[in-house]
Design a protein around this motif. Structure first.
Motif, PDB file in Angstrom:
ATOM      1  N   GLY A  12     -23.620  -3.061  30.653  1.00  0.00           N
ATOM      2  CA  GLY A  12     -23.900  -3.918  29.364  1.00  0.00           C
ATOM      3  C   GLY A  12     -25.047  -3.132  28.685  1.00  0.00           C
ATOM      4  O   GLY A  12     -25.726  -2.227  29.145  1.00  0.00           O
ATOM      5  N   ARG A  13     -25.236  -3.709  27.598  1.00  0.00           N
ATOM      6  CA  ARG A  13     -26.310  -3.082  26.703  1.00  0.00           C
ATOM      7  C   ARG A  13     -27.848  -3.280  27.075  1.00  0.00           C
ATOM      8  O   ARG A  13     -28.401  -2.567  26.900  1.00  0.00           O
ATOM      9  CB  ARG A  13     -26.049  -3.758  25.361  1.00  0.00           C
ATOM     10  N   VAL A  14     -28.025  -4.488  27.775  1.00  0.00           N
ATOM     11  CA  VAL A  14     -29.404  -4.543  28.459  1.00  0.00           C
ATOM     12  C   VAL A  14     -29.384  -4.016  29.688  1.00  0.00           C
ATOM     13  O   VAL A  14     -30.163  -3.093  29.951  1.00  0.00           O
ATOM     14  CB  VAL A  14     -29.749  -6.030  28.669  1.00  0.00           C
ATOM     15  N   GLY A  15     -28.380  -4.178  30.629  1.00  0.00           N
ATOM     16  CA  GLY A  15     -28.246  -3.561  31.920  1.00  0.00           C
ATOM     17  C   GLY A  15     -28.486  -1.992  31.938  1.00  0.00           C
ATOM     18  O   GLY A  15     -29.017  -1.461  32.720  1.00  0.00           O
ATOM     19  N   GLY A  33     -19.863  -4.332  37.920  1.00  0.00           N
ATOM     20  CA  GLY A  33     -19.209  -4.780  36.822  1.00  0.00           C
ATOM     21  C   GLY A  33     -17.738  -4.652  37.211  1.00  0.00           C
ATOM     22  O   GLY A  33     -17.375  -3.978  37.961  1.00  0.00           O
ATOM     23  N   ARG A  34     -16.891  -5.124  36.071  1.00  0.00           N
ATOM     24  CA  ARG A  34     -15.367  -4.987  36.458  1.00  0.00           C
ATOM     25  C   ARG A  34     -14.972  -3.682  35.510  1.00  0.00           C
ATOM     26  O   ARG A  34     -13.930  -3.330  36.120  1.00  0.00           O
ATOM     27  CB  ARG A  34     -14.909  -6.526  35.356  1.00  0.00           C
ATOM     28  N   SER A  35     -15.508  -3.229  34.851  1.00  0.00           N
ATOM     29  CA  SER A  35     -14.608  -2.084  34.072  1.00  0.00           C
ATOM     30  C   SER A  35     -15.062  -0.641  34.371  1.00  0.00           C
ATOM     31  O   SER A  35     -16.308  -0.418  34.105  1.00  0.00           O
ATOM     32  CB  SER A  35     -14.791  -2.556  32.477  1.00  0.00           C
ATOM     33  N   VAL A  36     -14.299   0.071  34.969  1.00  0.00           N
ATOM     34  CA  VAL A  36     -14.512   1.371  35.271  1.00  0.00           C
ATOM     35  C   VAL A  36     -14.972   2.380  33.795  1.00  0.00           C
ATOM     36  O   VAL A  36     -15.799   3.032  33.753  1.00  0.00           O
ATOM     37  CB  VAL A  36     -13.551   2.147  36.376  1.00  0.00           C
ATOM     38  N   GLY A  52     -16.640  -4.754  40.677  1.00  0.00           N
ATOM     39  CA  GLY A  52     -16.824  -6.173  41.297  1.00  0.00           C
ATOM     40  C   GLY A  52     -16.914  -7.163  40.240  1.00  0.00           C
ATOM     41  O   GLY A  52     -17.168  -6.937  38.992  1.00  0.00           O
ATOM     42  N   ASP A  53     -16.469  -8.306  40.327  1.00  0.00           N
ATOM     43  CA  ASP A  53     -16.351  -9.357  39.501  1.00  0.00           C
ATOM     44  C   ASP A  53     -17.347 -10.445  40.217  1.00  0.00           C
ATOM     45  O   ASP A  53     -16.969 -11.088  41.312  1.00  0.00           O
ATOM     46  CB  ASP A  53     -14.856  -9.924  39.328  1.00  0.00           C
ATOM     47  N   VAL A  54     -18.247 -11.084  39.386  1.00  0.00           N
ATOM     48  CA  VAL A  54     -19.044 -12.139  40.219  1.00  0.00           C
ATOM     49  C   VAL A  54     -18.416 -13.394  40.229  1.00  0.00           C
ATOM     50  O   VAL A  54     -18.723 -14.170  41.195  1.00  0.00           O
ATOM     51  CB  VAL A  54     -20.223 -12.366  39.167  1.00  0.00           C
ATOM     52  N   CYS A  73     -27.523  -9.404  34.768  1.00  0.00           N
ATOM     53  CA  CYS A  73     -27.459  -9.390  33.284  1.00  0.00           C
ATOM     54  C   CYS A  73     -26.025  -9.555  32.651  1.00  0.00           C
ATOM     55  O   CYS A  73     -25.350  -8.936  31.736  1.00  0.00           O
ATOM     56  CB  CYS A  73     -27.720  -7.746  32.913  1.00  0.00           C
ATOM     57  N   VAL A  74     -25.297 -10.407  33.333  1.00  0.00           N
ATOM     58  CA  VAL A  74     -23.806 -10.759  32.926  1.00  0.00           C
ATOM     59  C   VAL A  74     -23.835 -11.906  31.970  1.00  0.00           C
ATOM     60  O   VAL A  74     -24.361 -12.597  31.781  1.00  0.00           O
ATOM     61  CB  VAL A  74     -23.136 -11.405  34.159  1.00  0.00           C
ATOM     62  N   GLU A  75     -23.051 -11.390  31.192  1.00  0.00           N
ATOM     63  CA  GLU A  75     -22.598 -12.007  29.871  1.00  0.00           C
ATOM     64  C   GLU A  75     -21.596 -13.050  30.083  1.00  0.00           C
ATOM     65  O   GLU A  75     -20.343 -12.736  30.490  1.00  0.00           O
ATOM     66  CB  GLU A  75     -21.764 -10.964  28.754  1.00  0.00           C
ATOM     67  N   TRP A 134     -24.490 -24.777  32.177  1.00  0.00           N
ATOM     68  CA  TRP A 134     -24.282 -23.835  33.193  1.00  0.00           C
ATOM     69  C   TRP A 134     -25.237 -22.909  33.265  1.00  0.00           C
ATOM     70  O   TRP A 134     -25.540 -22.358  34.467  1.00  0.00           O
ATOM     71  CB  TRP A 134     -22.936 -23.194  32.960  1.00  0.00           C
ATOM     72  N   ARG A 135     -26.117 -22.361  32.082  1.00  0.00           N
ATOM     73  CA  ARG A 135     -27.035 -21.294  32.277  1.00  0.00           C
ATOM     74  C   ARG A 135     -28.072 -21.988  33.082  1.00  0.00           C
ATOM     75  O   ARG A 135     -28.627 -21.471  33.839  1.00  0.00           O
ATOM     76  CB  ARG A 135     -27.534 -21.161  30.890  1.00  0.00           C
ATOM     77  N   PHE A 136     -28.492 -23.473  32.805  1.00  0.00           N
ATOM     78  CA  PHE A 136     -29.465 -24.124  33.458  1.00  0.00           C
ATOM     79  C   PHE A 136     -29.193 -24.166  34.923  1.00  0.00           C
ATOM     80  O   PHE A 136     -30.245 -23.900  35.827  1.00  0.00           O
ATOM     81  CB  PHE A 136     -29.922 -25.204  32.861  1.00  0.00           C
ATOM     82  N   ALA A 180     -35.823  -7.464  21.074  1.00  0.00           N
ATOM     83  CA  ALA A 180     -34.885  -6.197  21.340  1.00  0.00           C
ATOM     84  C   ALA A 180     -34.808  -6.261  22.835  1.00  0.00           C
ATOM     85  O   ALA A 180     -35.250  -6.578  23.690  1.00  0.00           O
ATOM     86  CB  ALA A 180     -35.990  -5.084  21.253  1.00  0.00           C
ATOM     87  N   ARG A 181     -33.331  -5.734  22.739  1.00  0.00           N
ATOM     88  CA  ARG A 181     -32.836  -5.586  24.314  1.00  0.00           C
ATOM     89  C   ARG A 181     -33.704  -4.875  25.095  1.00  0.00           C
ATOM     90  O   ARG A 181     -33.607  -4.868  26.275  1.00  0.00           O
ATOM     91  CB  ARG A 181     -31.386  -4.973  24.211  1.00  0.00           C
ATOM     92  N   GLN A 182     -34.085  -3.496  24.594  1.00  0.00           N
ATOM     93  CA  GLN A 182     -35.049  -2.699  25.097  1.00  0.00           C
ATOM     94  C   GLN A 182     -36.268  -3.313  26.017  1.00  0.00           C
ATOM     95  O   GLN A 182     -36.821  -3.023  26.953  1.00  0.00           O
ATOM     96  CB  GLN A 182     -35.522  -1.323  24.435  1.00  0.00           C
TER      97      GLN A 182
END
Ligand SMILES: NC(=O)c1ccc[n+]([C@@H]2O[C@H](COP(=O)([O-])OP(=O)(O)OC[C@H]3O[C@@H](n4cnc5c(N)ncnc54)[C@H](OP(=O)(O)O)[C@@H]3O)[C@@H](O)[C@H]2O)c1
Length: 230
Positions: A12-15, A33-36, A52-54, A73-75, A134-136, A180-182
């Protein structure tokens, strides 16, 4: 680190920035992650991808075994019901990752990316499948894990530094802003090498001004959630 660092959601973008910076430090890096295709497109050479899928515990075992650290870093999805509701990734997924990462008595440092407003259950964002609740709950699973941990609550993510070059770390979940993501990625990586980052939960934003002099000073200014775990 003695063993691999696993970046869950690392394409992902941060990951992917976390992965890049860990590789620059010559760490051994695994990504889940799920997507090859996403992994092939975005991962720096040197990172090892494990599909993998969490939400599926069995899919996590081989990727997390024996790791020294995890950066999550999962969305989360925002559906009201079904497999893409936030509960599955923001809470159950965190628990599944903790379980797989601690198999055999392993004790990795867990860095969780949560978000600002995680404690504000009356916020309009909570209408999306109780995302904030759920985040909390996911944060609490990490804080109660007995592992060394760091919970990062970024402000609204952007891909540039138009909100400013200084990073501000806050506690108490009272403020809002952009980051910023970075900078979020750097905070996650620095947390793994900075003892003062263990056992803390904090928000992060950008603001105008010069960058702060050191991450150890910035982390050292934070209050512990409770006595930190060695
Ligand atoms: N947007 C904001 O303003 C904001 C604010 C604060 C915090 N945050 C949080 O910051 C974090 C990083 O954001 P980002 O921009 O880097 O997100 P992103 O680019 O959407 O990346 C998220 C990653 O999560 C992976 N993922 C999603 N579901 C998964 C699952 N079930 N199992 C395994 N991996 C899964 C995705 O890969 P696959 O699809 O390949 O699985 C993807 O690589 C997220 O938690 C986000 O919610 C965002």
């Amino acid at each position: 680190m003695e063993n691999s660092v696993v970046v869950v959601g690392g394409a992902g973008r941060v990951g992917r920035v976390v992965v890049q910076r860990l590789l620059e430090r010559r760490e051994s890096v695994r990504v889940i992650g799920r997507s090859v295709p996403q992994a092939l497109r975005h991962l720096a050479p040197g990172a090892v991808f494990r599909q993998g899928d969490v939400r599926v515990p069995q899919s996590l075992e081989s990727g997390l075994t024996g790791c020294s650290a995890v950066v999550y870093c999962v969305e989360p999805g925002t559906a009201k019901s079904g497999p893409d509701r936030p509960e599955t990734t923001a809470c159950h997924g965190v628990r599944n990752v903790l379980e797989a990462a601690t198999a055999g008595g392993n004790r990795p440092h867990m860095v969780l990316i949560s978000q600002l407003h995680a404690t504000h259950q009356g916020h309009p964002l909570n209408a999306y499948g109780r995302l904030l609740s759920w985040r909390f709950a996911g944060e609490e699973a990490v804080r109660e894990s007995g592992l060394p941990y760091t919970v990062v609550r970024p402000g609204w993510l952007i891909d540039d530094r138009k909100a400013g070059h200084r990073v501000r770390l806050d506690q108490g979940d009272q403020n809002t802003g952009q980051v910023a993501r970075q900078d979020v990625a750097e905070a996650c990586v620095q947390a793994l090498y900075t003892p003062a980052a263990r056992g803390v939960t904090f928000e992060m934003f950008n603001e105008p001004g010069a960058p702060f002099p050191s991450w150890s000073e910035a982390y050292g200014s934070l209050a512990w959630d409770r006595t930190p775990v060695a």
